[in-house]
Scaffold this motif. Structure first.
Motif, PDB file in Angstrom:
ATOM      1  N   UNK A 191       1.064  -0.982  -0.159  1.00  0.00           N
ATOM      2  CA  UNK A 191      -0.242   0.223   0.125  1.00  0.00           C
ATOM      3  C   UNK A 191       0.841   1.491  -0.462  1.00  0.00           C
ATOM      4  N   UNK A 192       0.518   2.621  -1.250  1.00  0.00           N
ATOM      5  CA  UNK A 192       1.434   3.588  -0.870  1.00  0.00           C
ATOM      6  C   UNK A 192       0.097   4.790  -0.750  1.00  0.00           C
ATOM      7  N   UNK A 193       0.578   5.306   0.151  1.00  0.00           N
ATOM      8  CA  UNK A 193      -0.463   6.629   0.139  1.00  0.00           C
ATOM      9  C   UNK A 193      -0.133   7.774  -0.227  1.00  0.00           C
ATOM     10  N   UNK A 194      -1.130   8.476  -0.824  1.00  0.00           N
ATOM     11  CA  UNK A 194      -1.194   8.921  -1.758  1.00  0.00           C
ATOM     12  C   UNK A 194      -1.445  10.714  -0.610  1.00  0.00           C
ATOM     13  N   UNK A 195      -2.076  10.970   0.017  1.00  0.00           N
ATOM     14  CA  UNK A 195      -2.661  11.846   0.806  1.00  0.00           C
ATOM     15  C   UNK A 195      -3.416  11.346   1.813  1.00  0.00           C
ATOM     16  N   UNK A 196      -3.849  12.223   2.852  1.00  0.00           N
ATOM     17  CA  UNK A 196      -4.172  12.167   4.068  1.00  0.00           C
ATOM     18  C   UNK A 196      -5.163  12.882   4.545  1.00  0.00           C
ATOM     19  N   UNK A 197      -6.483  12.881   4.900  1.00  0.00           N
ATOM     20  CA  UNK A 197      -7.301  14.032   5.750  1.00  0.00           C
ATOM     21  C   UNK A 197      -7.923  13.231   6.822  1.00  0.00           C
ATOM     22  N   UNK A 209      -7.963   7.963   3.875  1.00  0.00           N
ATOM     23  CA  UNK A 209      -6.423   7.857   3.123  1.00  0.00           C
ATOM     24  C   UNK A 209      -6.613   7.778   2.110  1.00  0.00           C
ATOM     25  N   UNK A 210      -6.034   7.926   1.116  1.00  0.00           N
ATOM     26  CA  UNK A 210      -5.988   8.371  -0.105  1.00  0.00           C
ATOM     27  C   UNK A 210      -5.150   7.493  -0.395  1.00  0.00           C
ATOM     28  N   UNK A 211      -5.460   6.262  -1.983  1.00  0.00           N
ATOM     29  CA  UNK A 211      -4.028   5.351  -2.069  1.00  0.00           C
ATOM     30  C   UNK A 211      -4.043   5.663  -3.528  1.00  0.00           C
ATOM     31  N   UNK A 212      -2.654   5.644  -3.802  1.00  0.00           N
ATOM     32  CA  UNK A 212      -2.116   5.788  -4.881  1.00  0.00           C
ATOM     33  C   UNK A 212      -2.455   4.607  -5.964  1.00  0.00           C
ATOM     34  N   UNK A 213      -2.992   5.280  -7.802  1.00  0.00           N
ATOM     35  CA  UNK A 213      -3.380   4.671  -8.188  1.00  0.00           C
ATOM     36  C   UNK A 213      -2.805   2.533  -8.571  1.00  0.00           C
ATOM     37  N   UNK A 214      -1.669   3.170  -8.248  1.00  0.00           N
ATOM     38  CA  UNK A 214      -0.818   1.606  -8.695  1.00  0.00           C
ATOM     39  C   UNK A 214      -0.524   1.186  -7.114  1.00  0.00           C
ATOM     40  N   UNK A 215      -1.366   1.679  -6.005  1.00  0.00           N
ATOM     41  CA  UNK A 215      -0.812   0.839  -5.176  1.00  0.00           C
ATOM     42  C   UNK A 215      -1.876  -0.177  -4.962  1.00  0.00           C
ATOM     43  N   UNK A 216      -1.873  -1.667  -3.924  1.00  0.00           N
ATOM     44  CA  UNK A 216      -2.487  -2.764  -3.900  1.00  0.00           C
ATOM     45  C   UNK A 216      -3.879  -2.189  -3.207  1.00  0.00           C
ATOM     46  N   UNK A 217      -5.502  -2.746  -3.260  1.00  0.00           N
ATOM     47  CA  UNK A 217      -6.039  -2.397  -1.894  1.00  0.00           C
ATOM     48  C   UNK A 217      -5.961  -2.525  -0.844  1.00  0.00           C
ATOM     49  N   UNK A 218      -6.693  -2.476   0.029  1.00  0.00           N
ATOM     50  CA  UNK A 218      -6.949  -2.787   1.198  1.00  0.00           C
ATOM     51  C   UNK A 218      -7.933  -3.701   1.640  1.00  0.00           C
ATOM     52  N   UNK A 219      -7.981  -5.331   2.256  1.00  0.00           N
ATOM     53  CA  UNK A 219      -8.667  -6.047   1.770  1.00  0.00           C
ATOM     54  C   UNK A 219      -9.522  -6.026   4.118  1.00  0.00           C
ATOM     55  N   UNK A 220     -10.205  -5.272   4.497  1.00  0.00           N
ATOM     56  CA  UNK A 220     -10.956  -4.728   5.653  1.00  0.00           C
ATOM     57  C   UNK A 220     -11.415  -6.163   6.086  1.00  0.00           C
ATOM     58  N   UNK A 221     -12.026  -7.160   5.036  1.00  0.00           N
ATOM     59  CA  UNK A 221     -12.978  -8.237   5.220  1.00  0.00           C
ATOM     60  C   UNK A 221     -12.424  -9.237   4.957  1.00  0.00           C
ATOM     61  N   UNK A 222     -11.917  -9.791   6.031  1.00  0.00           N
ATOM     62  CA  UNK A 222     -11.444 -11.409   5.159  1.00  0.00           C
ATOM     63  C   UNK A 222     -12.726 -12.663   4.644  1.00  0.00           C
ATOM     64  N   UNK A 223     -12.178 -13.210   4.372  1.00  0.00           N
ATOM     65  CA  UNK A 223     -13.562 -14.009   3.741  1.00  0.00           C
ATOM     66  C   UNK A 223     -12.882 -15.321   3.907  1.00  0.00           C
ATOM     67  N   UNK A 224     -14.073 -16.072   4.548  1.00  0.00           N
ATOM     68  CA  UNK A 224     -13.435 -17.584   5.623  1.00  0.00           C
ATOM     69  C   UNK A 224     -14.218 -18.592   5.602  1.00  0.00           C
TER      70      UNK A 224
END
Length: 99
Positions: free
Chosen positions: A52-58, A84-99
């Motif tokens: 994950x690469x963060x581009x900006x934080x509000x 938190x805004x991520x860059x375009x080439x950044x990986x997505x954050x997985x908040x919910x794990x699929x079980x």
């Protein structure tokens, strides 16, 4: 200011309809430590989630609400939210794990 480690900065994700819609634009909302700065939040997100690469934080400070129980008047705790805004080439954050 207290010595806050990166794993103490992010408390929990905010899960609302509005925040879920913003995830499509790579914007993630978190409840954070009230004394955390934008650079601390950026570092914490990049450390906790791989790729994950963060581009900006509000950030926004939310004051506590007045509550009344009988004749006793008090306030709830104040909170701080970060979007938190991520860059375009950044990986997505997985908040919910699929079980």
């Amino acid at each position: 200011m207290a010595d806050i480690k990166y794993y103490d900065v992010i408390l929990k994700p905010v899960v609302t309809e509005k925040s879920m819609e913003a995830m499509a634009e790579k914007k993630y909302t978190f409840l954070v430590h009230p004394e955390a700065t934008k650079t601390m939040i950026k570092h914490a997100v990049e450390e906790m989630f791989e790729g994950v690469k963060v581009s900006k934080v509000n950030t926004m400070n939310c004051a506590g609400k007045k509550k009344r129980r009988g004749m006793v008047i008090g306030k709830t705790a104040k909170t701080k939210k970060a979007i938190v805004t991520l860059t375009a080439e950044s990986a997505d954050i997985e908040l919910f794990a699929e079980a």
